[in-house]
Scaffold this motif. Sequence first.
Motif, PDB file in Angstrom:
ATOM      1  N   THR A 137      -7.907  16.562 -10.256  1.00  0.00           N
ATOM      2  CA  THR A 137      -8.337  16.644  -8.864  1.00  0.00           C
ATOM      3  C   THR A 137      -7.822  15.411  -8.143  1.00  0.00           C
ATOM      4  O   THR A 137      -7.981  14.294  -8.644  1.00  0.00           O
ATOM      5  N   GLY A 138      -7.197  15.594  -7.006  1.00  0.00           N
ATOM      6  CA  GLY A 138      -6.652  14.459  -6.287  1.00  0.00           C
ATOM      7  C   GLY A 138      -5.314  14.015  -6.859  1.00  0.00           C
ATOM      8  O   GLY A 138      -4.538  14.824  -7.355  1.00  0.00           O
ATOM      9  N   PHE A 139      -5.058  12.705  -6.800  1.00  0.00           N
ATOM     10  CA  PHE A 139      -3.775  12.153  -7.228  1.00  0.00           C
ATOM     11  C   PHE A 139      -3.935  11.378  -8.535  1.00  0.00           C
ATOM     12  O   PHE A 139      -4.999  10.839  -8.828  1.00  0.00           O
ATOM     13  N   THR A 140      -2.861  11.312  -9.309  1.00  0.00           N
ATOM     14  CA  THR A 140      -2.881  10.578 -10.567  1.00  0.00           C
ATOM     15  C   THR A 140      -2.926   9.078 -10.295  1.00  0.00           C
ATOM     16  O   THR A 140      -2.151   8.567  -9.490  1.00  0.00           O
ATOM     17  N   LEU A 141      -3.810   8.371 -10.996  1.00  0.00           N
ATOM     18  CA  LEU A 141      -4.034   6.953 -10.739  1.00  0.00           C
ATOM     19  C   LEU A 141      -2.784   6.106 -10.958  1.00  0.00           C
ATOM     20  O   LEU A 141      -2.516   5.168 -10.207  1.00  0.00           O
ATOM     21  N   ALA A 142      -1.994   6.425 -11.984  1.00  0.00           N
ATOM     22  CA  ALA A 142      -0.820   5.618 -12.305  1.00  0.00           C
ATOM     23  C   ALA A 142       0.243   5.645 -11.217  1.00  0.00           C
ATOM     24  O   ALA A 142       1.132   4.786 -11.193  1.00  0.00           O
ATOM     25  N   ALA A 143       0.170   6.607 -10.329  1.00  0.00           N
ATOM     26  CA  ALA A 143       1.150   6.692  -9.244  1.00  0.00           C
ATOM     27  C   ALA A 143       0.957   5.598  -8.212  1.00  0.00           C
ATOM     28  O   ALA A 143       1.821   5.375  -7.363  1.00  0.00           O
ATOM     29  N   GLY A 144      -0.173   4.904  -8.268  1.00  0.00           N
ATOM     30  CA  GLY A 144      -0.431   3.811  -7.344  1.00  0.00           C
ATOM     31  C   GLY A 144      -1.224   4.249  -6.131  1.00  0.00           C
ATOM     32  O   GLY A 144      -1.645   5.400  -6.024  1.00  0.00           O
ATOM     33  N   PRO A 145      -1.450   3.319  -5.194  1.00  0.00           N
ATOM     34  CA  PRO A 145      -2.229   3.624  -3.995  1.00  0.00           C
ATOM     35  C   PRO A 145      -1.609   4.764  -3.189  1.00  0.00           C
ATOM     36  O   PRO A 145      -0.394   4.848  -3.044  1.00  0.00           O
ATOM     37  N   VAL A 146      -2.448   5.657  -2.693  1.00  0.00           N
ATOM     38  CA  VAL A 146      -1.974   6.789  -1.901  1.00  0.00           C
ATOM     39  C   VAL A 146      -1.707   6.341  -0.467  1.00  0.00           C
ATOM     40  O   VAL A 146      -2.543   5.690   0.162  1.00  0.00           O
ATOM     41  N   MET A 147      -0.531   6.671   0.035  1.00  0.00           N
ATOM     42  CA  MET A 147      -0.152   6.351   1.410  1.00  0.00           C
ATOM     43  C   MET A 147      -0.669   7.466   2.312  1.00  0.00           C
ATOM     44  O   MET A 147       0.055   8.400   2.669  1.00  0.00           O
ATOM     45  N   ALA A 148      -1.918   7.391   2.678  1.00  0.00           N
ATOM     46  CA  ALA A 148      -2.586   8.492   3.379  1.00  0.00           C
ATOM     47  C   ALA A 148      -1.902   8.874   4.682  1.00  0.00           C
ATOM     48  O   ALA A 148      -1.925  10.039   5.083  1.00  0.00           O
ATOM     49  N   SER A 149      -1.254   7.932   5.335  1.00  0.00           N
ATOM     50  CA  SER A 149      -0.642   8.214   6.640  1.00  0.00           C
ATOM     51  C   SER A 149       0.552   9.149   6.554  1.00  0.00           C
ATOM     52  O   SER A 149       0.947   9.753   7.552  1.00  0.00           O
ATOM     53  N   THR A 150       1.144   9.292   5.374  1.00  0.00           N
ATOM     54  CA  THR A 150       2.333  10.142   5.240  1.00  0.00           C
ATOM     55  C   THR A 150       2.100  11.375   4.378  1.00  0.00           C
ATOM     56  O   THR A 150       3.005  12.202   4.231  1.00  0.00           O
ATOM     57  N   VAL A 151       0.916  11.514   3.803  1.00  0.00           N
ATOM     58  CA  VAL A 151       0.645  12.658   2.928  1.00  0.00           C
ATOM     59  C   VAL A 151       0.736  13.968   3.713  1.00  0.00           C
ATOM     60  O   VAL A 151       0.122  14.120   4.771  1.00  0.00           O
ATOM     61  N   VAL A 152       1.507  14.901   3.175  1.00  0.00           N
ATOM     62  CA  VAL A 152       1.609  16.243   3.756  1.00  0.00           C
ATOM     63  C   VAL A 152       0.539  17.116   3.116  1.00  0.00           C
ATOM     64  O   VAL A 152       0.444  17.184   1.888  1.00  0.00           O
ATOM     65  N   GLN A 174       6.471  19.345 -12.778  1.00  0.00           N
ATOM     66  CA  GLN A 174       5.786  18.124 -12.377  1.00  0.00           C
ATOM     67  C   GLN A 174       6.630  16.855 -12.467  1.00  0.00           C
ATOM     68  O   GLN A 174       7.601  16.771 -13.211  1.00  0.00           O
ATOM     69  N   GLU A 175       6.201  15.843 -11.722  1.00  0.00           N
ATOM     70  CA  GLU A 175       6.655  14.475 -11.926  1.00  0.00           C
ATOM     71  C   GLU A 175       6.093  13.981 -13.263  1.00  0.00           C
ATOM     72  O   GLU A 175       5.356  14.695 -13.939  1.00  0.00           O
ATOM     73  N   ILE A 176       6.374  12.718 -13.595  1.00  0.00           N
ATOM     74  CA  ILE A 176       5.791  12.153 -14.812  1.00  0.00           C
ATOM     75  C   ILE A 176       4.270  12.106 -14.718  1.00  0.00           C
ATOM     76  O   ILE A 176       3.591  11.990 -15.735  1.00  0.00           O
ATOM     77  N   PHE A 177       3.719  12.223 -13.510  1.00  0.00           N
ATOM     78  CA  PHE A 177       2.285  12.075 -13.311  1.00  0.00           C
ATOM     79  C   PHE A 177       1.500  13.371 -13.494  1.00  0.00           C
ATOM     80  O   PHE A 177       0.291  13.408 -13.249  1.00  0.00           O
ATOM     81  N   GLY A 178       2.157  14.446 -13.936  1.00  0.00           N
ATOM     82  CA  GLY A 178       1.454  15.690 -14.192  1.00  0.00           C
ATOM     83  C   GLY A 178       1.240  16.514 -12.933  1.00  0.00           C
ATOM     84  O   GLY A 178       1.795  16.232 -11.862  1.00  0.00           O
ATOM     85  N   VAL A 179       0.426  17.562 -13.063  1.00  0.00           N
ATOM     86  CA  VAL A 179       0.150  18.465 -11.934  1.00  0.00           C
ATOM     87  C   VAL A 179      -1.070  17.932 -11.196  1.00  0.00           C
ATOM     88  O   VAL A 179      -2.211  18.235 -11.529  1.00  0.00           O
ATOM     89  N   HIS A 180      -0.799  17.099 -10.191  1.00  0.00           N
ATOM     90  CA  HIS A 180      -1.884  16.566  -9.369  1.00  0.00           C
ATOM     91  C   HIS A 180      -1.718  17.113  -7.949  1.00  0.00           C
ATOM     92  O   HIS A 180      -1.007  18.098  -7.729  1.00  0.00           O
ATOM     93  N   GLU A 181      -2.382  16.511  -6.978  1.00  0.00           N
ATOM     94  CA  GLU A 181      -2.455  17.107  -5.645  1.00  0.00           C
ATOM     95  C   GLU A 181      -1.093  17.298  -4.988  1.00  0.00           C
ATOM     96  O   GLU A 181      -0.858  18.291  -4.302  1.00  0.00           O
ATOM     97  N   TYR A 182      -0.202  16.370  -5.193  1.00  0.00           N
ATOM     98  CA  TYR A 182       1.147  16.500  -4.611  1.00  0.00           C
ATOM     99  C   TYR A 182       1.856  17.748  -5.131  1.00  0.00           C
ATOM    100  O   TYR A 182       2.450  18.511  -4.364  1.00  0.00           O
ATOM    101  N   MET A 183       1.794  17.984  -6.432  1.00  0.00           N
ATOM    102  CA  MET A 183       2.440  19.163  -7.005  1.00  0.00           C
ATOM    103  C   MET A 183       1.781  20.449  -6.505  1.00  0.00           C
ATOM    104  O   MET A 183       2.450  21.445  -6.239  1.00  0.00           O
ATOM    105  N   LYS A 184       0.472  20.419  -6.372  1.00  0.00           N
ATOM    106  CA  LYS A 184      -0.238  21.588  -5.855  1.00  0.00           C
ATOM    107  C   LYS A 184       0.197  21.891  -4.423  1.00  0.00           C
ATOM    108  O   LYS A 184       0.394  23.059  -4.047  1.00  0.00           O
ATOM    109  N   ASP A 185       0.362  20.843  -3.637  1.00  0.00           N
ATOM    110  CA  ASP A 185       0.766  21.060  -2.255  1.00  0.00           C
ATOM    111  C   ASP A 185       2.180  21.610  -2.167  1.00  0.00           C
ATOM    112  O   ASP A 185       2.479  22.461  -1.329  1.00  0.00           O
TER     113      ASP A 185
END
Length: 291
Positions: free
Chosen positions: A29-44, A85-96
């Motif tokens: 659920t959400g984004f994978t932690l290892a990907a770092g801080p989420v840049m909320a202003s650019t999230v599609v 998926q990216e190396i970070f698995g199927v998280h919110e970005y992949m779902k989108d």
Amino acid sequence: MNKPSPEFDSLLPPLTLNRRGFLTTSLATGFTLAAGPVMASTVVTTDTNGLTAGEVKIPVADGSIPAYRAAPAGKTNLGTILVVQEIFGVHEYMKDVCRRFAKLGYLAIAPELYARQGDPSKYTENAKLFAEIVNKVPDAQVMGDLDATAKWAAANGGDPKRLGITGFCWGGRIVWLYSAHNPALKAGVAWYGRLVGDKDAMKPAHPVDIAAKMHAPVLGLYGGEDAGIPVSTVDTMKAALANGSAAAKASSFVVYPKAPHAFHADYRPSYREQEAKDGWAKAQDWFKKYL
């Protein structure tokens, strides 16, 4: 589904399956932690209006793996796009990304390809994620799980004669390999996936090794400032494709000179809006042409 290419399978070690259990049984659920801080202003963020979207289970030889599926509601015989998926698995970005393709009229599905090895969403350090999960995922396992996902899609609203694949980072490399593996594939789009590298039991071949045997043309979208994938390796891959099958010869690259790795990942600092939008438009055109 057509039988996978024996030429490519000969490069892979036999896949021994067991029933020791799957370490990941549901998606993050959400984004994978290892990907770092989420840049909320650019999230599609793509809504689910008019879509059937959510988690499904894909039967595989040794159990089942979770996947995220999105498709136009009530529609069948849809062109299918496997989203890797990216190396970070199927998280919110992949779902989108799946929802974005569904809004274009496709059945898009992203299987969690690390399901046997662990849950990438729980990791905070890339080094541990690689050592404990990513580097333990055999290419043979991935090819089999993608075959199972394509089979599931064909039985759940997808048209098996219009099968495509796209992938990002770790998944970009997989796109090239799957084109050599599955003769039913019609097209692929690889986003900044590695093309060369050291070989081992888990990764007995890289895209440059199988370029001549590809069944489907692939569009490669790469960054000229990708520190991990030098442009010279793109040139090496181009030369290998030029001496390959018709699908290999039909493959193409776009290199964005000022783009870094992961320039499409809108939730990360690496995101480059102009290049991401242009690459997305080119990916759409590629799938329209071949699917």
